[in-house]
Design an enzyme around this catalytic site. Structure first.
Site, PDB file in Angstrom:
ATOM      1  N   LYS A 171       0.753  -1.166   0.011  1.00  0.00           N
ATOM      2  CA  LYS A 171       0.103  -0.164   0.068  1.00  0.00           C
ATOM      3  C   LYS A 171       0.728   1.295  -0.003  1.00  0.00           C
ATOM      4  O   LYS A 171       1.872   1.293   0.711  1.00  0.00           O
ATOM      5  CB  LYS A 171      -0.865  -0.012   1.202  1.00  0.00           C
ATOM      6  CG  LYS A 171      -1.800   1.020   1.379  1.00  0.00           C
ATOM      7  CD  LYS A 171      -2.756   0.738   2.506  1.00  0.00           C
ATOM      8  CE  LYS A 171      -3.924   1.902   2.777  1.00  0.00           C
ATOM      9  NZ  LYS A 171      -4.597   1.583   4.041  1.00  0.00           N
TER      10      LYS A 171
ATOM     11  N   SER B  87      -9.108   1.403   3.122  1.00  0.00           N
ATOM     12  CA  SER B  87      -8.439   2.447   2.242  1.00  0.00           C
ATOM     13  C   SER B  87      -7.433   1.587   1.536  1.00  0.00           C
ATOM     14  O   SER B  87      -6.860   2.065   0.470  1.00  0.00           O
ATOM     15  CB  SER B  87      -7.915   3.533   2.917  1.00  0.00           C
ATOM     16  OG  SER B  87      -6.949   2.978   4.087  1.00  0.00           O
TER      17      SER B  87
ATOM     18  N   SER C 175      -9.597  -0.908   7.377  1.00  0.00           N
ATOM     19  CA  SER C 175      -9.044  -0.640   6.018  1.00  0.00           C
ATOM     20  C   SER C 175      -8.214  -1.902   5.388  1.00  0.00           C
ATOM     21  O   SER C 175      -7.645  -2.329   4.309  1.00  0.00           O
ATOM     22  CB  SER C 175      -7.990   0.623   5.778  1.00  0.00           C
ATOM     23  OG  SER C 175      -8.763   1.819   6.031  1.00  0.00           O
TER      24      SER C 175
END
Length: 519
Positions: free
Chosen positions: A35, A109, A133
């Site tokens: 990420k 996210s 997330s």
């Protein structure tokens, strides 16, 4: 898939590094994504904001541990800007769609990380989790997500959302791989003030709690999916839900300003309006508000801790409902809160969690469960997750070309235990093409479409991920409208790929085209 990656290493170099990995290492040759709020040397860190980007001198310690274990980084993945959101729709780099198509959000996210795992681009991925997330995207893409106890995986080298709550998480297509990665990734790092170590005794036969009276936001399909799971006793989760409300409706949103406030002040136009609106809520709270919330949280944590006197594992739906990208656009704040209803309390209450697929709803949307335990119960949760089969749960999938019975790729369904439901036809809204590659492609065309023959197959839920891994662009899964008025998940083609393709709609289907002497 579109909008999944922000930056990547050269694919040939990634393959070469994977091939050259020492086979004695625990993660030898596994490819992983990171990420893009976690530092990887050689690639910029953007946190989903181009003007925030910087070039890290070194990889985050958690990344370094994985590299030392033989894994190979493929690249950095998209995210809701500054890890603020659960939808996957808050990024200037685009909004990834769930691998199940149909306009379904990817979840956030950690959007790109989840999709990259689900579509087979990588073997596992790192995400982060403050409010859910590392769990919501796993649910939306039918994969596994481990949200460890806070501090078990180092957050050094991670752009903070809320430092006191942030966790690094792991996505994989199965629990065994996620556990394998977890064992390599965890460990304290010198100079990381948020790192912790601990390990509760393994509970081999845990007492399991479930909840009743949950809010599924009118989603009967998700309610029925959760109802398939039965526990030993019922747990009152009111203290958990009240604690979760403190995260975005209370002063913890102000903690985001501790690290991002200066950037927000100096570069307000660099931040997406929806992200800016969330961050600026932090200015509404005083120091006294923060202390009042801390005091209330202490009371709620004491109540939550009493749950573990009754059960060892608490099982909840990961999300109460799913949303499409269009639905999120209609209410980006409110529906984001819906998605976090059963996730956002976990870090405030110092819980560990493991998210697993739970088959599909009757209309083909992914369902998911999350197993919660107290801090440092990670081994118990992983062991429990590994013992939970999703066998018996299946989804209906529509096939129009090479996966039809007797066609060259039908074996991919049969090898996964799929059973043929029978023939069907689409609603008169589609066109069928023979792509330049020789494969058929079905696209939706409401203005000039026709009815196309297809087949319906029932596919075991546990095998969906491996099937998706073999589907290459421009093909993917989406929602297909049938002649009887229902919708199912099925193979669709990106419209751009029909340029130069042969329109074979008039034949009514791929098999008719083939019987006409074409190949």
């Amino acid at each position: 898939m579109d909008a999944v990656w922000i930056s990547t290493f050269d694919p040939g170099q990634v393959r070469a590094r994977a091939d050259a990995a020492d086979p004695a290492l625990p993660l030898a040759g596994l490819r992983f994504a990171v990420k893009d709020n976690i530092d990887v040397a050689g690639l910029p860190t953007t946190a989903g904001c181009p003007d925030f980007a910087y070039q890290p001198e070194r990889s985050a310690p958690v990344v370094r541990r994985l590299l030392d274990g033989g894994a190979v980084v493929a690249g950095k993945t998209n995210l809701d800007q500054f890890a603020t959101g659960l939808t996957g729709a808050r990024s200037p780099y685009g909004a990834p769609e769930s691998v199940f198509g149909g306009g379904l959000i990817s979840g956030g996210s950690s959007s790109g990380s989840a999709v990259a795992v689900a579509d087979g681009s990588v073997d596992f991925a790192l995400g982060t989790d403050t409010a859910g997330s590392g769990r919501v995207p796993a649910a939306m893409n039918g994969i596994v997500g481990i949200k460890p106890t806070r501090g078990l995986l180092s957050t050094a080298g991670v752009v903070p959302a809320c430092r006191s709550l942030d966790c690094v998480t792991i996505f994989a297509r199965d629990v065994a791989t996620a556990d394998r990665v977890m064992r390599v990734a965890q460990g304290q790092v010198a100079g990381d003030p948020w790192g912790r170590a601990g390990d509760l005794p393994l509970v081999t036969e845990p007492r399991v709690g479930v909840a009743t009276g949950l809010d599924f936001f009118g989603d009967v399909g998700q309610e029925k999916a959760y109802g398939r799971f039965t526990g030993d006793r019922t747990v009152d989760i009111a203290p958990l839900l009240e604690a979760g409300d403190l995260l975005y409706r209370g002063p913890w949103v102000a903690e985001r300003l501790a690290d991002l406030g200066d950037f927000l002040r100096d570069h307000p136009d660099s931040v997406l309006p929806v992200t800016r609106a969330v961050l600026e809520k932090g200015y509404d709270f005083s120091a006294a508000d923060a202390f009042r919330a801390q005091h209330r949280l202490r009371e709620l944590r004491a109540a939550a801790d009493r749950i573990w006197d009754e059960v060892d594992v608490l099982v909840l739906p990961t999300v109460g409902t799913t949303y499409t990208q269009a639905e999120i656009a209609g209410d980006p704040i409110g529906r984001n809160l819906d998605l976090g209803r059963y996730t956002q309390f976990a870090n405030l209450l110092d819980m560990a969690a493991v998210t697993v697929p739970n088959g599909f709803t009757e209309d083909g949307r992914p369902a998911s469960l999350t197993f919660f335990g107290p801090a440092f119960s990670d081994r118990t949760l992983v062991r429990f997750a590994r013992a939970q089969p999703v066998a018996g749960e299946s989804m209906t999938i529509a096939v129009v070309g090479l996966h039809l019975a007797g066609e060259p790729r039908n074996h991919e369904l049969l090898e996964r235990g799929a059973t043929r439901v029978g023939p069907a036809r689409t609603a008169p809204r589609y066109r069928l093409y023979r792509l330049p590659s020789g494969v058929p492609g079905l696209i939706r065309d409401d203005a000039n479409g026709a009815a196309i023959d297809l087949e319906l197959w029932r596919l075991p839920a546990a095998t969906v991920g491996s099937l998706l891994a073999g589907i290459a662009a421009p093909l993917g899964l989406g929602r297909v409208a049938l002649a009887d008025g229902t919708e199912v998940t099925g193979f669709l083609c990106e419209a751009y790929a029909t340029a130069g393709a042969l329109d074979i709609t008039a034949g009514g289907g791929w098999r008719n085209y083939r019987l006409g002497g074409h190949s």
